[in-house]
Design a protein around this motif. Structure first.
Motif, PDB file in Angstrom:
ATOM      1  N   GLU A 168       0.926 -15.418  -3.174  1.00 14.93           N
ATOM      2  CA  GLU A 168      -0.189 -16.267  -3.329  1.00 14.93           C
ATOM      3  C   GLU A 168       0.410 -17.738  -3.562  1.00 14.93           C
ATOM      4  O   GLU A 168       0.001 -18.620  -3.155  1.00 14.93           O
ATOM      5  N   ALA A 169       1.486 -17.812  -4.323  1.00 13.43           N
ATOM      6  CA  ALA A 169       2.068 -19.046  -4.782  1.00 13.43           C
ATOM      7  C   ALA A 169       2.743 -19.831  -3.272  1.00 13.43           C
ATOM      8  O   ALA A 169       2.780 -20.934  -3.380  1.00 13.43           O
ATOM      9  N   ALA A 170       3.244 -19.039  -2.501  1.00 18.64           N
ATOM     10  CA  ALA A 170       3.850 -19.449  -1.294  1.00 18.64           C
ATOM     11  C   ALA A 170       2.766 -19.770  -0.221  1.00 18.64           C
ATOM     12  O   ALA A 170       3.110 -20.724   0.922  1.00 18.64           O
ATOM     13  N   ILE A 171       1.763 -19.268  -0.283  1.00 17.13           N
ATOM     14  CA  ILE A 171       0.629 -19.607   0.927  1.00 17.13           C
ATOM     15  C   ILE A 171      -0.374 -21.236   0.460  1.00 17.13           C
ATOM     16  O   ILE A 171      -0.831 -21.146  -0.582  1.00 17.13           O
ATOM     17  N   PRO A 172      -0.049 -22.246   1.315  1.00 12.82           N
ATOM     18  CA  PRO A 172      -0.792 -23.259   0.909  1.00 12.82           C
ATOM     19  C   PRO A 172      -2.256 -23.059   0.676  1.00 12.82           C
ATOM     20  O   PRO A 172      -2.708 -22.388   1.492  1.00 12.82           O
ATOM     21  N   GLY A 173      -2.849 -23.430  -0.312  1.00 11.84           N
ATOM     22  CA  GLY A 173      -4.154 -23.457  -0.487  1.00 11.84           C
ATOM     23  C   GLY A 173      -4.831 -22.064  -0.986  1.00 11.84           C
ATOM     24  O   GLY A 173      -6.069 -21.874  -1.279  1.00 11.84           O
ATOM     25  N   ALA A 174      -3.762 -21.180  -1.235  1.00 14.66           N
ATOM     26  CA  ALA A 174      -4.428 -19.697  -1.362  1.00 14.66           C
ATOM     27  C   ALA A 174      -4.812 -19.774  -3.079  1.00 14.66           C
ATOM     28  O   ALA A 174      -5.885 -19.045  -3.209  1.00 14.66           O
ATOM     29  N   THR A 175      -4.379 -20.565  -3.765  1.00 13.80           N
ATOM     30  CA  THR A 175      -4.929 -20.618  -5.205  1.00 13.80           C
ATOM     31  C   THR A 175      -5.121 -22.034  -5.498  1.00 13.80           C
ATOM     32  O   THR A 175      -4.785 -22.813  -4.984  1.00 13.80           O
ATOM     33  N   GLU A 176      -5.594 -22.044  -6.950  1.00 19.55           N
ATOM     34  CA  GLU A 176      -5.688 -23.383  -7.491  1.00 19.55           C
ATOM     35  C   GLU A 176      -4.825 -23.707  -8.445  1.00 19.55           C
ATOM     36  O   GLU A 176      -5.085 -24.602  -9.261  1.00 19.55           O
ATOM     37  N   TRP A 177      -3.676 -22.985  -8.631  1.00 20.90           N
ATOM     38  CA  TRP A 177      -2.936 -23.013  -9.721  1.00 20.90           C
ATOM     39  C   TRP A 177      -2.069 -24.262  -9.633  1.00 20.90           C
ATOM     40  O   TRP A 177      -2.142 -24.766  -8.475  1.00 20.90           O
ATOM     41  N   PRO A 178      -1.790 -24.670 -10.733  1.00 20.91           N
ATOM     42  CA  PRO A 178      -0.914 -26.364 -10.832  1.00 20.91           C
ATOM     43  C   PRO A 178       0.419 -25.959 -10.066  1.00 20.91           C
ATOM     44  O   PRO A 178       0.819 -24.980 -10.018  1.00 20.91           O
ATOM     45  N   GLU A 179       0.755 -27.128  -9.513  1.00 21.14           N
ATOM     46  CA  GLU A 179       2.014 -27.278  -8.627  1.00 21.14           C
ATOM     47  C   GLU A 179       3.341 -26.514  -9.368  1.00 21.14           C
ATOM     48  O   GLU A 179       3.968 -25.818  -8.724  1.00 21.14           O
ATOM     49  N   GLN A 180       3.291 -26.818 -10.652  1.00 19.59           N
ATOM     50  CA  GLN A 180       4.461 -26.406 -11.421  1.00 19.59           C
ATOM     51  C   GLN A 180       4.380 -24.930 -11.647  1.00 19.59           C
ATOM     52  O   GLN A 180       5.476 -24.408 -11.291  1.00 19.59           O
ATOM     53  N   ARG A 181       3.361 -24.441 -11.762  1.00 22.53           N
ATOM     54  CA  ARG A 181       3.227 -23.022 -11.731  1.00 22.53           C
ATOM     55  C   ARG A 181       3.649 -22.217 -10.508  1.00 22.53           C
ATOM     56  O   ARG A 181       4.551 -21.414 -10.452  1.00 22.53           O
ATOM     57  N   LYS A 182       3.339 -22.684  -9.437  1.00 17.85           N
ATOM     58  CA  LYS A 182       3.792 -22.193  -8.138  1.00 17.85           C
ATOM     59  C   LYS A 182       5.298 -22.515  -7.890  1.00 17.85           C
ATOM     60  O   LYS A 182       5.958 -21.434  -7.551  1.00 17.85           O
ATOM     61  N   GLU A 183       5.772 -23.472  -8.433  1.00 18.52           N
ATOM     62  CA  GLU A 183       7.155 -23.876  -8.254  1.00 18.52           C
ATOM     63  C   GLU A 183       7.934 -22.755  -8.959  1.00 18.52           C
ATOM     64  O   GLU A 183       9.037 -22.415  -8.242  1.00 18.52           O
ATOM     65  N   GLU A 184       7.550 -22.599 -10.128  1.00 22.10           N
ATOM     66  CA  GLU A 184       8.159 -21.517 -11.076  1.00 22.10           C
ATOM     67  C   GLU A 184       8.240 -20.006 -10.288  1.00 22.10           C
ATOM     68  O   GLU A 184       9.206 -19.459 -10.219  1.00 22.10           O
ATOM     69  N   LEU A 185       7.076 -19.978  -9.793  1.00 20.20           N
ATOM     70  CA  LEU A 185       6.877 -18.530  -9.288  1.00 20.20           C
ATOM     71  C   LEU A 185       7.888 -18.367  -7.911  1.00 20.20           C
ATOM     72  O   LEU A 185       8.421 -17.509  -7.770  1.00 20.20           O
ATOM     73  N   LEU A 186       7.830 -19.630  -7.147  1.00 18.58           N
ATOM     74  CA  LEU A 186       8.639 -19.676  -5.950  1.00 18.58           C
ATOM     75  C   LEU A 186      10.251 -19.452  -6.199  1.00 18.58           C
ATOM     76  O   LEU A 186      10.989 -18.758  -5.364  1.00 18.58           O
ATOM     77  N   ALA A 187      10.437 -20.183  -7.333  1.00 22.45           N
ATOM     78  CA  ALA A 187      11.856 -20.074  -7.808  1.00 22.45           C
ATOM     79  C   ALA A 187      12.357 -18.637  -8.318  1.00 22.45           C
ATOM     80  O   ALA A 187      13.378 -18.034  -7.975  1.00 22.45           O
ATOM     81  N   GLN A 188      11.359 -18.026  -8.974  1.00 24.42           N
ATOM     82  CA  GLN A 188      11.534 -16.550  -9.410  1.00 24.42           C
ATOM     83  C   GLN A 188      11.746 -15.574  -8.087  1.00 24.42           C
ATOM     84  O   GLN A 188      12.757 -14.801  -8.301  1.00 24.42           O
TER      85      GLN A 188
END
Ligand code: HEM
Length: 398
Positions: A168-188
């Motif tokens: 979900e973090a990798a798909i643009p617009g899939a969630t309303e999560w803050p950018e920082q959370r998405k970046e952390e998830l993508l790094a994981q």
């Protein structure tokens, strides 16, 4: 841009209106095919091709239509220092990637997955409530493809909720999560997948990742970064698409009881039904190319540098190819030359796997339930790229 003298502008403008997708875009597609098969979107600045013949013509010709400048409308104007996925490459780089990753998806590997895929489907179908509405999206369609991907990666299937978050973090617009959370998830996700890849390089098994990690025709092989990029694509590309094929397909069958009965009477129709559900749902609505040189499509001049959107969902209802029943669900349709997996050199690498997943789920469901009926309104996403189904409440009966 902004040029209203070009054909189809008023119609093409609808293609970027989210409300069109939350409702039913097929009326718009039918008008585009009839009135402006090559239409210019005046504000976003792209050509939209809506007929089967033109979508095929663009998809099959990477020499004229490049993937390297992006495959989504949102990517228009983006320049990549290195390609974010293999979908963003043209020959000869694309040919190299295909040669390296194809062994991971060869028929014997995909066939070998059927038994474990079936046991996952059975376990989930066992949990579906009977005689009352059950939302098949969270109950079946989200977990199933993710569990299959865990299997491909050779990791414990219980990890699917983590994979879900990463995807979900990798798909643009899939969630309303803050950018920082998405970046952390993508790094994981990145460090996890690199770890899996290096484990398999050190100790190869008989699985997809090992085939990718060790693939070396002619001494060539994927670098660690390329391998991780590919595993991310596998996780993301193989997940949402299959989810929406299943959810949209089951919802469509719930509205066509005679088609369900045909399948129940004759299970040998299931593979044809999978093709028809692929056509009907078209999980990837459209992808983009960019003209590398001046060219002509269906009599319309296209200038070098102009983006061209291939609307698979429209091509799949083209009356010229699917005849007067193109707007009807027919699980016996044959031939069925749908373009849901794209066309040409980028033809979906996971097509055999997606077909297997859908066949197994359908077989398990029609075997178990005598009817499926709508159990409430189907809620669709408003994405113009993925034909997303958010909720599909259905009622199954024995
Ligand atoms: C119903 C399910 C699926 C649909 C509708 C679908 C659709 C597509 C489409 C339309 C393309 C063409 C991209 C282009 O031309 O630019 C594509 C490519 C691709 N798909 Fe799928 N896909 C599905 C499932 C999967 C699965 C399960 C996997 C992997 C596990 C996968 C992996 C890929 C990859 C790696 C590519 C890129 C191929 C290339 O660039 O040569 N897909 N898919």
């Amino acid at each position: 841009m902004g040029d209203r003298s070009r054909p189809g502008g008023d119609l093409a403008a609808g293609l970027t209106d989210p409300s069109v997708y939350a409702d039913d875009p097929h009326g718009l597609y039918a008008r585009l095919r009839a009135e402006a098969p090559v239409a210019w979107h005046p504000d976003a600045g792209f050509w939209a091709v809506s007929t089967h013949a033109e979508v095929q013509a663009v998809g099959t010709d990477p020499t004229t239509f490049s993937s390297a400048s992006g495959i989504l409308v949102d990517e228009i104007g983006t320049h990549y220092a290195s390609p974010p996925t293999m979908m963003h490459t043209d020959p000869p780089l694309h040919t190299r990637y295909r040669r390296l990753v194809q062994p991971g998806f060869k028929p014997s590997i995909v066939r070998g997955l059927e038994r474990s895929i079936r046991s996952k489907a059975q376990a989930l179908v066992d949990t579906l409530a009977v005689g009352k509405p059950v939302d098949v999206v969270p109950a079946l369609c989200v977990p199933f493809p993710l569990q299959v991907i865990c299997e491909l990666l050779g990791v414990d299937g219980d990890q699917w909720p983590t994979f879900y978050q990463w995807s979900e973090a990798a798909i643009p617009g899939a969630t309303e999560w803050p950018e920082q959370r998405k970046e952390e998830l993508l790094a994981q996700m990145w460090s996890f997948l690199v770890g899996v890849a290096s484990e398999r390089r050190a100790a190869p098994r008989d699985d997809v990742v090992s085939a990718l990690a060790t693939a070396a025709p002619g001494g060539d092989r994927l670098s660690d970064d390329e391998l991780a990029m590919f595993l991310i694509q596998l996780l993301v590309a193989g997940n949402e698409t299959t989810r929406n094929l299943l959810a949209g397909g089951l919802a469509a069958l719930s509205q066509a009881p005679e088609q369900w009965s045909r399948l129940r009477r004759d299970h040998s129709r299931v593979p044809a039904a999978v093709e028809e559900l692929l056509r009907w749902t078209t999980p990837v609505i459209s992808f983009l190319r960019t003209a590398r040189r001046d060219t002509i499509l269906a009599g319309q001049p296209i200038a070098a540098g102009e983006p061209v959107l291939m609307i698979y969902a429209s091509a799949n209802r083209d009356e010229m190819v699917f005849g007067p029943t193109s707007d009807r669900l027919d699980v016996g349709r044959d031939p069925n030359p749908h373009l849901s997996f794209g066309f040409g050199p980028h033809f979906c690498l996971g097509a055999a796997l997606a077909r297997l997943e859908a066949r197994v789920v359908l077989e398990e469901i029609i075997d178990r339930f005598s009817t499926v009926e709508p159990g409430g309104p189907v809620e669709r996403a408003s994405s113009s790229v993925i034909a997303g189904v958010r909720h599909a409440p259905l009622i199954f009966s024995h």
